[in-house]
Design a protein around this motif. Structure first.
Motif, PDB file in Angstrom:
ATOM      1  N   VAL A  13       6.100  -5.034  -5.072  1.00 48.68           N
ATOM      2  CA  VAL A  13       5.493  -3.909  -5.799  1.00 48.68           C
ATOM      3  C   VAL A  13       3.988  -3.820  -5.575  1.00 48.68           C
ATOM      4  CG1 VAL A  13       7.268  -3.785  -7.582  1.00 48.68           C
ATOM      5  CG2 VAL A  13       5.260  -5.206  -7.961  1.00 48.68           C
ATOM      6  N   LEU A  14       3.376  -4.887  -5.054  1.00 49.54           N
ATOM      7  CA  LEU A  14       1.927  -4.872  -4.837  1.00 49.54           C
ATOM      8  C   LEU A  14       1.559  -4.703  -3.366  1.00 49.54           C
ATOM      9  CD1 LEU A  14       0.790  -7.542  -7.449  1.00 49.54           C
ATOM     10  CD2 LEU A  14       0.767  -5.047  -7.653  1.00 49.54           C
ATOM     11  N   VAL A  15       2.482  -4.120  -2.598  1.00 50.90           N
ATOM     12  CA  VAL A  15       2.210  -3.759  -1.205  1.00 50.90           C
ATOM     13  C   VAL A  15       2.681  -2.323  -1.028  1.00 50.90           C
ATOM     14  CG1 VAL A  15       2.711  -4.230   1.216  1.00 50.90           C
ATOM     15  CG2 VAL A  15       2.431  -6.127  -0.386  1.00 50.90           C
ATOM     16  N   SER A  16       1.788  -1.452  -0.550  1.00 54.79           N
ATOM     17  CA  SER A  16       2.133  -0.035  -0.396  1.00 54.79           C
ATOM     18  C   SER A  16       3.121   0.170   0.746  1.00 54.79           C
ATOM     19  CB  SER A  16       0.868   0.794  -0.134  1.00 54.79           C
ATOM     20  OG  SER A  16       0.420   0.582   1.195  1.00 54.79           O
ATOM     21  N   ASN A  17       3.651   1.379   0.828  1.00 57.36           N
ATOM     22  CA  ASN A  17       4.595   1.709   1.909  1.00 57.36           C
ATOM     23  C   ASN A  17       3.956   1.525   3.283  1.00 57.36           C
ATOM     24  OD1 ASN A  17       6.533   2.320   0.021  1.00 57.36           O
ATOM     25  ND2 ASN A  17       6.235   4.528   0.148  1.00 57.36           N
ATOM     26  N   SER A  18       2.630   1.691   3.365  1.00 57.60           N
ATOM     27  CA  SER A  18       1.937   1.538   4.643  1.00 57.60           C
ATOM     28  C   SER A  18       1.497   0.094   4.899  1.00 57.60           C
ATOM     29  CB  SER A  18       0.711   2.460   4.693  1.00 57.60           C
ATOM     30  OG  SER A  18      -0.249   2.044   3.724  1.00 57.60           O
ATOM     31  N   GLY A  19       1.805  -0.822   3.946  1.00 55.61           N
ATOM     32  CA  GLY A  19       1.472  -2.227   4.121  1.00 55.61           C
ATOM     33  C   GLY A  19       0.164  -2.647   3.469  1.00 55.61           C
ATOM     34  N   GLU A  20      -0.531  -1.721   2.811  1.00 57.93           N
ATOM     35  CA  GLU A  20      -1.806  -2.050   2.162  1.00 57.93           C
ATOM     36  C   GLU A  20      -1.557  -2.875   0.902  1.00 57.93           C
ATOM     37  OE1 GLU A  20      -5.709   0.215   0.228  1.00 57.93           O
ATOM     38  OE2 GLU A  20      -4.186   1.385   1.287  1.00 57.93           O
ATOM     39  N   THR A  21      -2.338  -3.934   0.716  1.00 59.29           N
ATOM     40  CA  THR A  21      -2.248  -4.768  -0.478  1.00 59.29           C
ATOM     41  C   THR A  21      -2.859  -4.025  -1.659  1.00 59.29           C
ATOM     42  OG1 THR A  21      -2.373  -6.793   0.837  1.00 59.29           O
ATOM     43  CG2 THR A  21      -2.907  -6.975  -1.508  1.00 59.29           C
ATOM     44  N   ILE A  22      -2.123  -4.001  -2.745  1.00 60.13           N
ATOM     45  CA  ILE A  22      -2.592  -3.352  -3.967  1.00 60.13           C
ATOM     46  C   ILE A  22      -3.175  -4.449  -4.844  1.00 60.13           C
ATOM     47  CG2 ILE A  22      -1.920  -1.923  -5.937  1.00 60.13           C
ATOM     48  CD1 ILE A  22      -1.613  -0.571  -3.147  1.00 60.13           C
ATOM     49  N   ASN A  23      -4.507  -4.468  -4.938  1.00 57.61           N
ATOM     50  CA  ASN A  23      -5.164  -5.569  -5.643  1.00 57.61           C
ATOM     51  C   ASN A  23      -6.143  -5.108  -6.716  1.00 57.61           C
ATOM     52  OD1 ASN A  23      -7.128  -4.586  -3.989  1.00 57.61           O
ATOM     53  ND2 ASN A  23      -7.298  -6.412  -2.715  1.00 57.61           N
ATOM     54  N   ASN A  24      -6.086  -3.829  -7.076  1.00 58.75           N
ATOM     55  CA  ASN A  24      -6.915  -3.371  -8.186  1.00 58.75           C
ATOM     56  C   ASN A  24      -6.262  -2.156  -8.850  1.00 58.75           C
ATOM     57  OD1 ASN A  24      -7.869  -0.870  -6.904  1.00 58.75           O
ATOM     58  ND2 ASN A  24      -9.092  -2.224  -5.600  1.00 58.75           N
ATOM     59  N   ARG A  25      -6.796  -1.814  -9.999  1.00 55.51           N
ATOM     60  CA  ARG A  25      -6.228  -0.737 -10.806  1.00 55.51           C
ATOM     61  C   ARG A  25      -6.264   0.604 -10.077  1.00 55.51           C
ATOM     62  NH1 ARG A  25      -8.160   0.798 -16.924  1.00 55.51           N
ATOM     63  NH2 ARG A  25      -6.920   2.694 -17.103  1.00 55.51           N
ATOM     64  N   ARG A  26      -7.326   0.921  -9.405  1.00 59.60           N
ATOM     65  CA  ARG A  26      -7.451   2.204  -8.720  1.00 59.60           C
ATOM     66  C   ARG A  26      -6.384   2.364  -7.658  1.00 59.60           C
ATOM     67  NH1 ARG A  26      -8.744   3.909  -4.167  1.00 59.60           N
ATOM     68  NH2 ARG A  26      -9.594   1.961  -3.396  1.00 59.60           N
ATOM     69  N   LYS A  27      -6.165   1.320  -6.857  1.00 59.15           N
ATOM     70  CA  LYS A  27      -5.127   1.379  -5.822  1.00 59.15           C
ATOM     71  C   LYS A  27      -3.735   1.515  -6.452  1.00 59.15           C
ATOM     72  CE  LYS A  27      -7.377  -1.149  -2.072  1.00 59.15           C
ATOM     73  NZ  LYS A  27      -7.296  -2.360  -1.215  1.00 59.15           N
ATOM     74  N   TRP A  28      -3.532   0.792  -7.555  1.00 59.47           N
ATOM     75  CA  TRP A  28      -2.246   0.901  -8.234  1.00 59.47           C
ATOM     76  C   TRP A  28      -2.006   2.346  -8.685  1.00 59.47           C
ATOM     77  CZ3 TRP A  28       2.341  -1.096  -8.877  1.00 59.47           C
ATOM     78  CH2 TRP A  28       3.144  -0.629  -9.905  1.00 59.47           C
ATOM     79  N   GLU A  29      -2.992   2.924  -9.375  1.00 50.95           N
ATOM     80  CA  GLU A  29      -2.816   4.257  -9.947  1.00 50.95           C
ATOM     81  C   GLU A  29      -2.787   5.373  -8.905  1.00 50.95           C
ATOM     82  OE1 GLU A  29      -5.864   4.505 -12.927  1.00 50.95           O
ATOM     83  OE2 GLU A  29      -4.703   3.331 -14.361  1.00 50.95           O
ATOM     84  N   THR A  30      -3.506   5.211  -7.805  1.00 52.24           N
ATOM     85  CA  THR A  30      -3.580   6.291  -6.820  1.00 52.24           C
ATOM     86  C   THR A  30      -2.618   6.128  -5.650  1.00 52.24           C
ATOM     87  OG1 THR A  30      -5.382   5.221  -5.608  1.00 52.24           O
ATOM     88  CG2 THR A  30      -5.992   6.779  -7.361  1.00 52.24           C
ATOM     89  N   ILE A  31      -2.194   4.879  -5.375  1.00 48.72           N
ATOM     90  CA  ILE A  31      -1.328   4.648  -4.207  1.00 48.72           C
ATOM     91  C   ILE A  31       0.070   4.181  -4.612  1.00 48.72           C
ATOM     92  CG2 ILE A  31      -1.024   3.315  -2.081  1.00 48.72           C
ATOM     93  CD1 ILE A  31      -4.112   3.108  -1.950  1.00 48.72           C
ATOM     94  N   ARG A  32       0.157   2.996  -5.204  1.00 52.59           N
ATOM     95  CA  ARG A  32       1.474   2.365  -5.367  1.00 52.59           C
ATOM     96  C   ARG A  32       2.313   2.983  -6.479  1.00 52.59           C
ATOM     97  NH1 ARG A  32       5.476   0.890  -2.543  1.00 52.59           N
ATOM     98  NH2 ARG A  32       6.593  -0.928  -3.281  1.00 52.59           N
ATOM     99  N   ARG A  33       1.700   3.266  -7.613  1.00 57.79           N
ATOM    100  CA  ARG A  33       2.475   3.856  -8.712  1.00 57.79           C
ATOM    101  C   ARG A  33       3.128   5.171  -8.286  1.00 57.79           C
ATOM    102  NH1 ARG A  33       2.069   7.223 -13.245  1.00 57.79           N
ATOM    103  NH2 ARG A  33       3.255   6.433 -15.029  1.00 57.79           N
ATOM    104  N   PRO A  34       2.393   6.099  -7.655  1.00 54.26           N
ATOM    105  CA  PRO A  34       3.049   7.334  -7.191  1.00 54.26           C
ATOM    106  C   PRO A  34       4.173   7.076  -6.171  1.00 54.26           C
ATOM    107  CG  PRO A  34       0.675   7.617  -7.197  1.00 54.26           C
ATOM    108  CD  PRO A  34       0.948   6.166  -7.480  1.00 54.26           C
TER     109      PRO A  34
END
Length: 167
Positions: A13-34
């Protein structure tokens, strides 16, 4: 591992579809959660239609003496139609008789037909319940899932129930 299910591993859940590591709130809310919400929309629950779909309602039956007079059982046929295509759904609605006015309602799909939720011969078999058309099959038995639907307790506490078959 069960012999009935294929081997499966959940995605990180902390790696985006493109392989980017999700390591902060902004990335979670703008990338991984959607991304995760999109997976649920496309694979699990489906999307709510964006276009207007006309619906008509027809009260098929009403029994004000259900559950030994404690409830009113209604069966409503809903017809969704557009572009010459019509799809029917059969809603089972159970309302407490001892409460006047609006009541909170438990809403949930059933998966073996409305007839499976209560041993009541007045409950109509849904046309959409096409998995089984053999009256000797277990899923055709009225009340086969009644242990999952405690109508007595729900009605006693002043709530209602609305259910329809998932199929």
């Amino acid at each position: 591992m069960s012999p009935w299910f294929p081997k499966y591993s959940l995605p990180n859940v902390l790696v985006s579809n493109s392989g980017e590591t999700i390591n902060n709130r902004r990335k979670w809310e703008t990338i991984r959660r959607p991304e995760i919400l999109e997976i649920f929309s496309s694979q699990m629950y489906g999307r709510t239609p964006t276009e207007e779909i006309p619906v008509t309602y027809e009260l098929l039956t009403e029994n004000k003496g259900a559950l030994d007079g404690k409830a009113t059982l209604r069966q409503v046929k809903m017809t969704f139609s557009k572009n010459g295509k019509a799809v029917n759904a059969l809603l089972l609605l159970m309302l407490p008789n001892h409460v006047k006015g609006k009541v909170p309602i438990f809403v949930g799909y059933n998966f073996k037909g409305n007839h499976s939720t209560l041993n009541d011969s007045s409950i109509i078999y849904s046309d959409n319940f096409k998995l089984v058309r053999d009256s000797t099959h277990q899923d055709w038995i009225r009340g086969v899932q009644s242990g999952r639907w405690d109508y007595e307790q729900i009605i006693k506490r002043g709530y209602g129930v609305a259910t329809m078959c998932y199929q």
